[in-house]
Write an enzyme that holds these catalytic residues in place. Structure first.
Site, PDB file in Angstrom:
ATOM      1  N   ASN A   6      24.490 -25.362   8.353  1.00  6.38           N
ATOM      2  CA  ASN A   6      24.882 -25.446   6.948  1.00  6.38           C
ATOM      3  C   ASN A   6      26.255 -24.792   6.773  1.00  6.38           C
ATOM      4  O   ASN A   6      26.409 -23.591   6.923  1.00  6.38           O
ATOM      5  CB  ASN A   6      23.835 -24.724   6.088  1.00  6.38           C
ATOM      6  CG  ASN A   6      24.126 -24.805   4.599  1.00  6.38           C
ATOM      7  OD1 ASN A   6      25.126 -25.388   4.184  1.00  6.38           O
ATOM      8  ND2 ASN A   6      23.258 -24.212   3.797  1.00  6.38           N
ATOM      9  N   HIS A  60      17.970 -25.455  -1.747  1.00  4.74           N
ATOM     10  CA  HIS A  60      18.404 -24.291  -0.973  1.00  4.74           C
ATOM     11  C   HIS A  60      18.398 -23.066  -1.892  1.00  4.74           C
ATOM     12  O   HIS A  60      18.670 -23.199  -3.107  1.00  4.74           O
ATOM     13  CB  HIS A  60      19.794 -24.511  -0.386  1.00  4.74           C
ATOM     14  CG  HIS A  60      20.191 -23.459   0.581  1.00  4.74           C
ATOM     15  ND1 HIS A  60      20.701 -22.246   0.184  1.00  4.74           N
ATOM     16  CD2 HIS A  60      20.116 -23.416   1.927  1.00  4.74           C
ATOM     17  CE1 HIS A  60      20.937 -21.506   1.257  1.00  4.74           C
ATOM     18  NE2 HIS A  60      20.592 -22.193   2.316  1.00  4.74           N
ATOM     19  N   GLU A 114      12.937 -20.012   4.361  1.00  7.47           N
ATOM     20  CA  GLU A 114      14.092 -19.114   4.483  1.00  7.47           C
ATOM     21  C   GLU A 114      13.947 -17.997   3.460  1.00  7.47           C
ATOM     22  O   GLU A 114      14.270 -18.179   2.285  1.00  7.47           O
ATOM     23  CB  GLU A 114      15.380 -19.858   4.146  1.00  7.47           C
ATOM     24  CG  GLU A 114      15.911 -20.800   5.157  1.00  7.47           C
ATOM     25  CD  GLU A 114      17.380 -21.117   4.883  1.00  7.47           C
ATOM     26  OE1 GLU A 114      17.731 -21.515   3.764  1.00  7.47           O
ATOM     27  OE2 GLU A 114      18.182 -20.933   5.802  1.00  7.47           O
ATOM     28  N   ILE A 133      18.961 -14.098   4.371  1.00  6.73           N
ATOM     29  CA  ILE A 133      20.070 -15.052   4.539  1.00  6.73           C
ATOM     30  C   ILE A 133      21.400 -14.323   4.648  1.00  6.73           C
ATOM     31  O   ILE A 133      21.694 -13.423   3.866  1.00  6.73           O
ATOM     32  CB  ILE A 133      20.086 -16.067   3.370  1.00  6.73           C
ATOM     33  CG1 ILE A 133      18.882 -17.007   3.473  1.00  6.73           C
ATOM     34  CG2 ILE A 133      21.389 -16.861   3.353  1.00  6.73           C
ATOM     35  CD1 ILE A 133      18.729 -17.956   2.303  1.00  6.73           C
ATOM     36  N   GLY A 182      19.260 -15.530   9.076  1.00  9.71           N
ATOM     37  CA  GLY A 182      19.548 -14.544  10.107  1.00  9.71           C
ATOM     38  C   GLY A 182      19.445 -15.046  11.531  1.00  9.71           C
ATOM     39  O   GLY A 182      19.607 -14.280  12.474  1.00  9.71           O
ATOM     40  N   ALA A 229      23.641 -20.807   9.272  1.00  5.05           N
ATOM     41  CA  ALA A 229      25.003 -20.910   8.752  1.00  5.05           C
ATOM     42  C   ALA A 229      25.925 -19.898   9.432  1.00  5.05           C
ATOM     43  O   ALA A 229      26.676 -20.241  10.340  1.00  5.05           O
ATOM     44  CB  ALA A 229      25.019 -20.724   7.242  1.00  5.05           C
ATOM     45  N   SER A 230      25.849 -18.632   9.026  1.00  8.88           N
ATOM     46  CA  SER A 230      26.865 -17.653   9.441  1.00  8.88           C
ATOM     47  C   SER A 230      26.958 -17.463  10.954  1.00  8.88           C
ATOM     48  O   SER A 230      28.049 -17.245  11.493  1.00  8.88           O
ATOM     49  CB  SER A 230      26.597 -16.307   8.766  1.00  8.88           C
ATOM     50  OG  SER A 230      25.269 -15.881   9.008  1.00  8.88           O
TER      51      SER A 230
HETATM   52  O1  G3P Z   1      20.905 -22.882   5.156  1.00  4.93           O
HETATM   53  C1  G3P Z   1      20.740 -21.870   6.098  1.00  4.93           C
HETATM   54  C2  G3P Z   1      21.224 -20.569   5.581  1.00  4.93           C
HETATM   55  O2  G3P Z   1      20.715 -20.290   4.306  1.00  4.93           O
HETATM   56  C3  G3P Z   1      20.952 -19.425   6.520  1.00  4.93           C
HETATM   57  O3  G3P Z   1      22.089 -18.608   6.467  1.00  4.93           O
HETATM   58  O4  G3P Z   1      23.845 -17.226   7.411  1.00  4.93           O
HETATM   59  O5  G3P Z   1      21.437 -16.484   7.559  1.00  4.93           O
HETATM   60  O6  G3P Z   1      22.253 -18.403   8.965  1.00  4.93           O
HETATM   61  P1  G3P Z   1      22.416 -17.634   7.674  1.00  4.93           P
END
Ligand code: G3P
Length: 222
Positions: A9, A93, A141, A146, A181, A202-203
């Site tokens: 994402n 989301h 999630e 997140i 995470g 994402a991150s």
């Molecule tokens: O859509 C996935 C996202 O919400 C997760 O974010 O940065 O924890 O991988 P992250």
């Protein structure tokens, strides 16, 4: 598309807009081809159609509006997604919540248009409600995890395994993903062991100095 898969994402991170986003999507495609794992790129809406012309791997939307075509300024319809070549979409989301009525309508329109649907959820009960609507995927999630450095599979493995169990009791055709995470192969391995068919992140990729190496590591666990 029934997993195992990795969904990246792009969110609204500034380093993956435009040309930089195309480069990341191309990296998702390259690693997916190398490993045989489906790696989905989710760029911002304005970059979606261009990304589709740039890669052959699946490109999904980060969301859409539950509206029919017409006088809808600033909205995105399923018809527009189909026209842009999207193969799927995230729905609800935690950073873009929808009403249950709209989630239901969006899932139904995805089915009608052969667009994969992934409803994002924050707890087990919401995951059960989402499963009743029959999407292709439910992605659990916990919002508080997140963007952090602790994977949901470490911080709260039970929420993943219980979501898998309860979702499958409701609709065996719905696959469960998990996210928040997730950073490495160990997190992916744990997710699969807990019954998930893949991960949403994402991150860990978007902010990585070397996204290719991170994606290879994530895919190595599948
Ligand atoms: O859509 C996935 C996202 O919400 C997760 O974010 O940065 O924890 O991988 P992250």
């Amino acid at each position: 598309m029934k997993g195992p898969l990795i969904i990246v994402n792009f969110k609204a991170y500034e380093n993956v807009c435009g040309a930089q986003g195309l480069a990341l999507a191309a990296t998702c495609e390259k690693v997916g081809k190398e490993t045989g794992i489906t790696i989905v790129a989710c760029p911002q809406m304005v970059d979606l159609a261009l990304t589709v012309t740039h890669v052959t791997s699946p490109v999904w939307a980060q969301g859409l509006n539950s509206v029919s075509p017409g006088g809808r300024t600033g909205h995105t319809t399923i018809e527009a997604l189909v026209g842009a070549g999207a193969k799927g979409t995230l729905i609800n989301h935690s950073e873009n919540r929808e009403m249950l009525f709209d989630i239901d309508a969006i899932v139904k329109s995805c089915k009608k248009n052969n667009i994969a649907s992934c409803v994002c959820t924050n707890n087990i009960d919401v995951s059960c409600s989402a499963a009743m609507l029959g999407p292709d995927f439910v992605a659990i999630e916990p919002p508080e995890l997140i963007g952090g450095d602790i994977s949901v599979t470490t911080a709260d493995p039970k929420i993943v395994s219980a979501t898998v169990k309860r979702v499958k009791e409701i609709n065996k055709n719905v696959e469960v993903l998990c996210g928040a995470g997730v950073k490495n192969a160990q997190d992916v391995k744990a997710a699969l062991e807990l019954g998930a068919k893949g991960v949403l992140l994402a991150s860990g990729v978007v902010k990585a100095k070397d996204p290719k190496t991170v994606l290879r590591d994530l895919a190595s666990a599948m």
